[in-house]
Design a protein around this motif. Structure first.
Motif, PDB file in Angstrom:
ATOM      1  N   VAL A  63      49.416  50.493  50.476  1.00  0.00           N
ATOM      2  CA  VAL A  63      47.974  50.674  50.609  1.00  0.00           C
ATOM      3  C   VAL A  63      47.320  49.324  50.356  1.00  0.00           C
ATOM      4  N   VAL A  64      46.555  48.850  51.324  1.00  0.00           N
ATOM      5  CA  VAL A  64      45.928  47.534  51.259  1.00  0.00           C
ATOM      6  C   VAL A  64      44.491  47.679  50.764  1.00  0.00           C
ATOM      7  N   VAL A  65      44.161  46.926  49.706  1.00  0.00           N
ATOM      8  CA  VAL A  65      42.812  46.969  49.149  1.00  0.00           C
ATOM      9  C   VAL A  65      42.296  45.536  48.980  1.00  0.00           C
ATOM     10  N   PRO A  66      41.623  44.992  49.989  1.00  0.00           N
ATOM     11  CA  PRO A  66      41.027  43.656  49.822  1.00  0.00           C
ATOM     12  C   PRO A  66      39.909  43.722  48.781  1.00  0.00           C
ATOM     13  N   ALA A  67      39.898  42.771  47.865  1.00  0.00           N
ATOM     14  CA  ALA A  67      38.878  42.799  46.814  1.00  0.00           C
ATOM     15  C   ALA A  67      38.786  41.445  46.142  1.00  0.00           C
ATOM     16  N   ASP A  68      37.646  41.187  45.568  1.00  0.00           N
ATOM     17  CA  ASP A  68      37.459  40.024  44.706  1.00  0.00           C
ATOM     18  C   ASP A  68      37.928  40.434  43.316  1.00  0.00           C
ATOM     19  N   LEU A  69      39.123  40.029  42.944  1.00  0.00           N
ATOM     20  CA  LEU A  69      39.727  40.517  41.707  1.00  0.00           C
ATOM     21  C   LEU A  69      39.212  39.801  40.469  1.00  0.00           C
ATOM     22  N   SER A  70      38.283  38.867  40.640  1.00  0.00           N
ATOM     23  CA  SER A  70      37.588  38.337  39.471  1.00  0.00           C
ATOM     24  C   SER A  70      36.523  39.319  38.992  1.00  0.00           C
ATOM     25  N   ASP A  71      36.221  40.317  39.822  1.00  0.00           N
ATOM     26  CA  ASP A  71      35.280  41.379  39.487  1.00  0.00           C
ATOM     27  C   ASP A  71      36.046  42.460  38.732  1.00  0.00           C
ATOM     28  N   THR A  72      35.774  42.635  37.457  1.00  0.00           N
ATOM     29  CA  THR A  72      36.573  43.568  36.660  1.00  0.00           C
ATOM     30  C   THR A  72      36.394  45.017  37.111  1.00  0.00           C
ATOM     31  N   GLU A  73      35.247  45.357  37.682  1.00  0.00           N
ATOM     32  CA  GLU A  73      35.087  46.711  38.205  1.00  0.00           C
ATOM     33  C   GLU A  73      35.973  46.926  39.426  1.00  0.00           C
ATOM     34  N   ALA A  74      36.070  45.913  40.265  1.00  0.00           N
ATOM     35  CA  ALA A  74      36.909  46.020  41.460  1.00  0.00           C
ATOM     36  C   ALA A  74      38.379  46.132  41.093  1.00  0.00           C
ATOM     37  N   VAL A  75      38.825  45.333  40.118  1.00  0.00           N
ATOM     38  CA  VAL A  75      40.239  45.371  39.753  1.00  0.00           C
ATOM     39  C   VAL A  75      40.565  46.679  39.031  1.00  0.00           C
ATOM     40  N   ALA A  76      39.652  47.183  38.222  1.00  0.00           N
ATOM     41  CA  ALA A  76      39.887  48.452  37.537  1.00  0.00           C
ATOM     42  C   ALA A  76      39.984  49.605  38.528  1.00  0.00           C
ATOM     43  N   ALA A  77      39.232  49.525  39.625  1.00  0.00           N
ATOM     44  CA  ALA A  77      39.215  50.599  40.615  1.00  0.00           C
ATOM     45  C   ALA A  77      40.562  50.765  41.311  1.00  0.00           C
ATOM     46  N   LEU A  78      41.419  49.769  41.245  1.00  0.00           N
ATOM     47  CA  LEU A  78      42.724  49.867  41.895  1.00  0.00           C
ATOM     48  C   LEU A  78      43.566  50.983  41.287  1.00  0.00           C
ATOM     49  N   ALA A  79      43.412  51.224  40.004  1.00  0.00           N
ATOM     50  CA  ALA A  79      44.189  52.280  39.355  1.00  0.00           C
ATOM     51  C   ALA A  79      43.831  53.643  39.945  1.00  0.00           C
ATOM     52  N   GLN A  80      42.550  53.924  40.057  1.00  0.00           N
ATOM     53  CA  GLN A  80      42.133  55.210  40.624  1.00  0.00           C
ATOM     54  C   GLN A  80      42.526  55.316  42.086  1.00  0.00           C
ATOM     55  N   ARG A  81      42.475  54.197  42.813  1.00  0.00           N
ATOM     56  CA  ARG A  81      42.877  54.232  44.224  1.00  0.00           C
ATOM     57  C   ARG A  81      44.345  54.637  44.351  1.00  0.00           C
ATOM     58  N   ALA A  82      45.187  54.085  43.484  1.00  0.00           N
ATOM     59  CA  ALA A  82      46.608  54.451  43.512  1.00  0.00           C
ATOM     60  C   ALA A  82      46.783  55.938  43.219  1.00  0.00           C
ATOM     61  N   TYR A  83      46.071  56.433  42.224  1.00  0.00           N
ATOM     62  CA  TYR A  83      46.199  57.841  41.848  1.00  0.00           C
ATOM     63  C   TYR A  83      45.681  58.750  42.957  1.00  0.00           C
ATOM     64  N   ASP A  84      44.586  58.361  43.578  1.00  0.00           N
ATOM     65  CA  ASP A  84      44.023  59.166  44.663  1.00  0.00           C
ATOM     66  C   ASP A  84      44.956  59.199  45.867  1.00  0.00           C
ATOM     67  N   GLU A  85      45.605  58.081  46.159  1.00  0.00           N
ATOM     68  CA  GLU A  85      46.472  58.000  47.338  1.00  0.00           C
ATOM     69  C   GLU A  85      47.802  58.717  47.116  1.00  0.00           C
ATOM     70  N   PHE A  86      48.364  58.624  45.921  1.00  0.00           N
ATOM     71  CA  PHE A  86      49.730  59.089  45.694  1.00  0.00           C
ATOM     72  C   PHE A  86      49.861  60.174  44.634  1.00  0.00           C
ATOM     73  N   GLY A  87      48.785  60.437  43.893  1.00  0.00           N
ATOM     74  CA  GLY A  87      48.849  61.485  42.882  1.00  0.00           C
ATOM     75  C   GLY A  87      49.541  61.079  41.606  1.00  0.00           C
ATOM     76  N   ARG A  88      49.788  59.804  41.448  1.00  0.00           N
ATOM     77  CA  ARG A  88      50.432  59.325  40.230  1.00  0.00           C
ATOM     78  C   ARG A  88      50.300  57.802  40.140  1.00  0.00           C
ATOM     79  N   LEU A  89      50.613  57.257  38.972  1.00  0.00           N
ATOM     80  CA  LEU A  89      50.645  55.820  38.777  1.00  0.00           C
ATOM     81  C   LEU A  89      51.680  55.523  37.699  1.00  0.00           C
ATOM     82  N   ASP A  90      52.614  54.631  38.014  1.00  0.00           N
ATOM     83  CA  ASP A  90      53.727  54.362  37.112  1.00  0.00           C
ATOM     84  C   ASP A  90      53.832  52.913  36.661  1.00  0.00           C
TER      85      ASP A  90
END
Length: 276
Positions: A63-90
């Motif tokens: 899953v590709v997520v282009p983002a400005d990762l200096s933005d802490t809100e953007a980088v934090a959102a990656l966790a929820q994106r993983a969970y939403d896409e796959f139903g888990r995060l390891d």
């Protein structure tokens, strides 16, 4: 069970930051080869797409997520994106970071704080967002899934070198953050890191691409050569997989044996000034 089975991550889900090139890209592909689906993020979508194709060639999903990762809100959102896409995060790999070397008197407070933010605050933001989702997908009592966070530090975080004050301070902070987070999150989530030496990525190529400079760097490295991104990816796989299940709060030194920087930036001594 073969010892090699401990290095597998079949059907795990990982988030890798700074995944468009270099260490991040190599790590994402390594985790996929071990059986993980991967959320990839960095600033440049074209680079991420290339890495995603490599992940998909292993039979896993990217899953590709282009983002400005200096933005802490953007980088934090990656966790929820993983969970939403796959139903888990390891697995979380905090790879994004870096700071351009600078002379001491040119390193103002804002530059130091920016380095800390990009290297440490981003890792904290993503990990803090990831932990509740990791705990929500911990498996069953009969088949628990140990969770892991790995952060990419630098040997400059443990060794002095002229010109590396902002970068080295931030990477030292990231290493100790990993130790402290490991204590806070044990036993549910393992937190480790890698002290990286000189690795031939695009970030280093502008200096190591010069034959004389590369010869100097290799000569100052006990193993006699510059590392490859896959050397770090292999270490991350070890830390993230069941092979590393008895490690937490540890920093692996994957640096060719370096005890001090192998690149002299040529910064001169300070000159005394006249007060007359």
């Amino acid at each position: 069970m073969s010892i090699l089975d401990r290095f597998t991550l079949t059907d795990h889900v990982a988030v890798v930051t700074g995944a468009g090139r270099g260490i991040g890209a190599a790590t994402a592909v390594a985790l996929a080869e071990a059986g993980a689906d991967v959320v990839l993020s960095s600033r440049t979508e074209g680079q991420l797409d290339e890495v995603a194709h490599r992940v998909e060639d292993t039979g896993r999903t990217a899953v590709v997520v282009p983002a400005d990762l200096s933005d802490t809100e953007a980088v934090a959102a990656l966790a929820q994106r993983a969970y939403d896409e796959f139903g888990r995060l390891d697995v979380v790999v905090n790879n994004v970071g870096g700071t351009i070397p600078n002379a001491f008197l040119d390193t103002d407070v804002a530059y130091l704080e920016e380095s800390f933010h990009f290297n440490v605050s981003t890792a904290h933001a993503l990990t803090r967002a990831a932990v509740p989702l990791m705990l929500a997908s911990a498996g069953t009592p009969d088949a628990p899934r140990q969770k892991s966070v790995t952060s990419i530090s630098s040997m400059m975080g443990r060794s002095p070198g002229r010109g590396y004050l902002a970068y080295g301070t931030a990477k030292a902070a990231l290493a100790h953050w990993s130790r402290l987070a490991a204590t806070d999150l044990a036993p549910q989530v393992r937190v480790n890191g890698v002290y990286v030496g000189s690795v031939m990525t695009s970030a280093l190529e502008f200096v190591a691409g010069v034959p004389e400079t590369r010869q100097q760097m290799e000569g100052a490295t006990p193993l006699g050569h510059i590392g490859e991104a896959e050397d770090i990816a292999a270490a991350v796989l070890y830390l993230a997989s069941p092979a590393g299940k008895y490690l937490t709060g540890k920093m692996l030194e994957v640096d060719g044996g370096l005890l001090q920087p192998n690149l002299d930036l040529g910064l001169p001594d300070l000159e005394p000034t006249s007060d007359s």
